[in-house]
Write a protein that holds these residues in place. Structure first.
Motif, mmCIF file in Angstrom:
data_model
loop_
_atom_site.group_PDB
_atom_site.id
_atom_site.type_symbol
_atom_site.label_atom_id
_atom_site.label_comp_id
_atom_site.label_asym_id
_atom_site.label_seq_id
_atom_site.Cartn_x
_atom_site.Cartn_y
_atom_site.Cartn_z
ATOM 1 N N ALA A 62 1.034 7.309 2.082
ATOM 2 C CA ALA A 62 1.613 5.908 1.372
ATOM 3 C C ALA A 62 2.779 6.304 0.403
ATOM 4 O O ALA A 62 3.190 5.286 0.175
ATOM 5 N N ARG A 63 2.877 7.526 -0.216
ATOM 6 C CA ARG A 63 3.687 7.737 -1.055
ATOM 7 C C ARG A 63 4.681 9.030 -0.958
ATOM 8 O O ARG A 63 4.469 10.142 -1.299
ATOM 9 N N PRO A 64 5.813 8.742 0.005
ATOM 10 C CA PRO A 64 6.477 9.944 0.381
ATOM 11 C C PRO A 64 7.552 10.371 -0.792
ATOM 12 O O PRO A 64 7.966 11.379 -0.611
ATOM 13 N N ASP A 65 7.393 9.428 -1.710
ATOM 14 C CA ASP A 65 8.326 9.750 -2.955
ATOM 15 C C ASP A 65 7.647 10.888 -3.894
ATOM 16 O O ASP A 65 8.156 11.378 -4.512
ATOM 17 N N LEU A 66 6.450 10.918 -3.729
ATOM 18 C CA LEU A 66 5.572 11.980 -4.684
ATOM 19 C C LEU A 66 5.943 13.455 -3.955
ATOM 20 O O LEU A 66 5.809 13.455 -2.690
ATOM 21 N N HIS A 67 5.619 14.495 -4.785
ATOM 22 C CA HIS A 67 5.473 15.873 -4.484
ATOM 23 C C HIS A 67 4.157 16.128 -4.700
ATOM 24 O O HIS A 67 3.555 15.997 -5.692
ATOM 25 N N TYR A 68 3.386 16.797 -3.761
ATOM 26 C CA TYR A 68 2.123 17.189 -3.860
ATOM 27 C C TYR A 68 1.689 18.389 -2.929
ATOM 28 O O TYR A 68 2.291 18.526 -2.148
ATOM 29 N N PHE A 69 0.593 19.386 -3.658
ATOM 30 C CA PHE A 69 0.193 20.157 -2.865
ATOM 31 C C PHE A 69 -1.351 20.616 -3.709
ATOM 32 O O PHE A 69 -1.374 19.962 -4.629
ATOM 33 N N THR A 70 -2.158 21.105 -2.886
ATOM 34 C CA THR A 70 -3.351 21.600 -3.264
ATOM 35 C C THR A 70 -3.504 22.954 -3.522
ATOM 36 O O THR A 70 -3.180 23.827 -2.700
ATOM 37 N N LEU A 71 -3.820 23.477 -4.425
ATOM 38 C CA LEU A 71 -4.098 24.951 -4.781
ATOM 39 C C LEU A 71 -5.619 25.429 -4.390
ATOM 40 O O LEU A 71 -6.445 24.642 -4.663
ATOM 41 N N ARG A 86 7.438 3.510 -13.391
ATOM 42 C CA ARG A 86 8.129 1.999 -13.668
ATOM 43 C C ARG A 86 8.108 1.381 -12.475
ATOM 44 O O ARG A 86 7.908 0.088 -12.630
ATOM 45 N N ASN A 87 7.978 1.980 -11.411
ATOM 46 C CA ASN A 87 8.070 1.025 -10.024
ATOM 47 C C ASN A 87 7.479 1.736 -8.958
ATOM 48 O O ASN A 87 8.038 1.835 -8.046
ATOM 49 N N PRO A 88 5.995 1.873 -9.136
ATOM 50 C CA PRO A 88 5.332 2.367 -8.059
ATOM 51 C C PRO A 88 5.120 1.406 -6.943
ATOM 52 O O PRO A 88 5.068 0.306 -6.921
ATOM 53 N N PRO A 89 5.131 2.016 -5.760
ATOM 54 C CA PRO A 89 5.198 0.977 -4.443
ATOM 55 C C PRO A 89 4.030 0.394 -4.389
ATOM 56 O O PRO A 89 2.681 0.739 -5.082
ATOM 57 N N PRO A 90 3.612 -0.569 -3.692
ATOM 58 C CA PRO A 90 2.510 -1.389 -3.428
ATOM 59 C C PRO A 90 1.375 -0.502 -2.966
ATOM 60 O O PRO A 90 1.631 0.316 -2.182
ATOM 61 N N ILE A 91 0.022 -0.994 -3.184
ATOM 62 C CA ILE A 91 -1.005 -0.210 -2.812
ATOM 63 C C ILE A 91 -1.211 -0.846 -1.264
ATOM 64 O O ILE A 91 -0.962 -2.017 -0.951
ATOM 65 N N ASP A 92 -1.502 0.164 -0.422
ATOM 66 C CA ASP A 92 -1.633 -0.374 1.144
ATOM 67 C C ASP A 92 -3.146 -0.041 1.238
ATOM 68 O O ASP A 92 -3.802 0.855 1.859
ATOM 69 N N ASP A 93 -3.576 -1.516 1.354
ATOM 70 C CA ASP A 93 -5.044 -1.880 1.392
ATOM 71 C C ASP A 93 -5.580 -1.276 2.905
ATOM 72 O O ASP A 93 -6.650 -0.559 3.007
ATOM 73 N N SER A 94 -4.643 -1.489 3.807
ATOM 74 C CA SER A 94 -5.243 -1.192 5.194
ATOM 75 C C SER A 94 -5.125 0.442 5.354
ATOM 76 O O SER A 94 -6.261 0.803 6.081
ATOM 77 N N LEU A 95 -4.382 1.117 4.654
ATOM 78 C CA LEU A 95 -4.434 2.443 4.883
ATOM 79 C C LEU A 95 -5.540 2.977 4.109
ATOM 80 O O LEU A 95 -6.208 3.820 4.406
ATOM 81 N N ILE A 96 -5.902 2.417 2.868
ATOM 82 C CA ILE A 96 -7.041 2.904 2.101
ATOM 83 C C ILE A 96 -8.315 2.619 3.106
ATOM 84 O O ILE A 96 -9.047 3.577 3.229
ATOM 85 N N ASP A 97 -8.435 1.468 3.728
ATOM 86 C CA ASP A 97 -9.559 1.142 4.433
ATOM 87 C C ASP A 97 -9.750 2.243 5.570
ATOM 88 O O ASP A 97 -10.784 2.855 5.977
ATOM 89 N N SER A 98 -8.635 2.592 6.529
ATOM 90 C CA SER A 98 -8.759 3.715 7.372
ATOM 91 C C SER A 98 -9.071 4.935 6.750
ATOM 92 O O SER A 98 -9.702 5.773 7.452
ATOM 93 N N ILE A 99 -8.390 5.335 5.692
ATOM 94 C CA ILE A 99 -8.725 6.652 5.149
ATOM 95 C C ILE A 99 -10.557 6.799 4.767
ATOM 96 O O ILE A 99 -11.053 7.812 4.815
ATOM 97 N N THR A 100 -10.734 5.674 4.046
ATOM 98 C CA THR A 100 -12.238 5.412 3.932
ATOM 99 C C THR A 100 -13.177 5.704 4.929
ATOM 100 O O THR A 100 -14.126 6.597 4.575
ATOM 101 N N GLU A 101 -12.666 5.583 5.962
ATOM 102 C CA GLU A 101 -13.606 5.824 7.327
ATOM 103 C C GLU A 101 -13.503 7.191 7.757
ATOM 104 O O GLU A 101 -14.278 7.409 8.442
ATOM 105 N N LEU A 102 -12.576 8.040 7.141
ATOM 106 C CA LEU A 102 -12.717 9.350 7.785
ATOM 107 C C LEU A 102 -13.822 10.003 7.380
ATOM 108 O O LEU A 102 -14.282 9.952 6.328
ATOM 109 N N ASP A 103 -13.935 11.010 8.175
ATOM 110 C CA ASP A 103 -15.006 11.969 7.584
ATOM 111 C C ASP A 103 -14.751 13.291 7.589
ATOM 112 O O ASP A 103 -13.755 13.979 7.726
ATOM 113 N N TYR A 104 -15.698 14.198 6.996
ATOM 114 C CA TYR A 104 -15.500 15.593 6.655
ATOM 115 C C TYR A 104 -14.897 16.445 8.095
ATOM 116 O O TYR A 104 -14.154 17.428 7.774
#
Length: 135
Positions: A62-71, A86-104
């Motif tokens: 949802a946020r290709p504008d961010l830089h991220y990694f996990t140590l 100052r101007n974060p993009p809107p929250i993508d509720d449908s993406l949140i729903d689909s990610i919530t359903e993912l399992d380990y």
């Protein structure tokens, strides 16, 4: 540092709220992004990580504008920069729903890509680059 309930929805809310109060040059850290085993995600007793890893997956989609990694240290330390307070993009509720359903099992199959997993030594290079690029 976000290190609260260890649940995707709360950790994501914490990130979105925190970003609004940060400088664009700030860095947000998320603890517990890399549960080593299924029981660390699911079992709330003992060494519990929850599903914070899903925040990193959401941000990657949802946020290709961010830089991220996990140590790859201390149960996974997510590092997020290039904030947009100052101007974060809107929250993508449908993406949140689909990610919530993912399992380990999704994390097991896609760990390196989902987390953009880096050796702990990567942080030194990241930090030095930030220091010298701001001068």
């Amino acid at each position: 540092l976000i290190d609260g309930l260890h649940e995707f929805d709360q950790a994501l809310r914490d990130f979105l709220h925190l970003e609004r109060h940060m400088r664009s040059s700030g860095i947000v850290f998320l603890h517990d992004c890399n549960p080593p085993e299924r029981e660390n995600e699911e079992n709330r007793s003992g060494m519990w990580n929850g599903d914070v890893w899903k925040v990193m997956h959401y941000l990657s989609k949802a946020r290709p504008d961010l830089h991220y990694f996990t140590l790859d240290c201390d149960w996974g330390l997510g590092v997020v920069s290039n904030l947009n307070p100052r101007n974060p993009p809107p929250i993508d509720d449908s993406l949140i729903d689909s990610i919530t359903e993912l399992d380990y099992s999704f994390l097991e199959k896609n760990r390196s890509e989902v987390l953009n997993l880096k050796h702990r030594s990567h942080f030194a290079a990241f930090y030095l680059k930030r220091i010298f690029s701001s001068q």
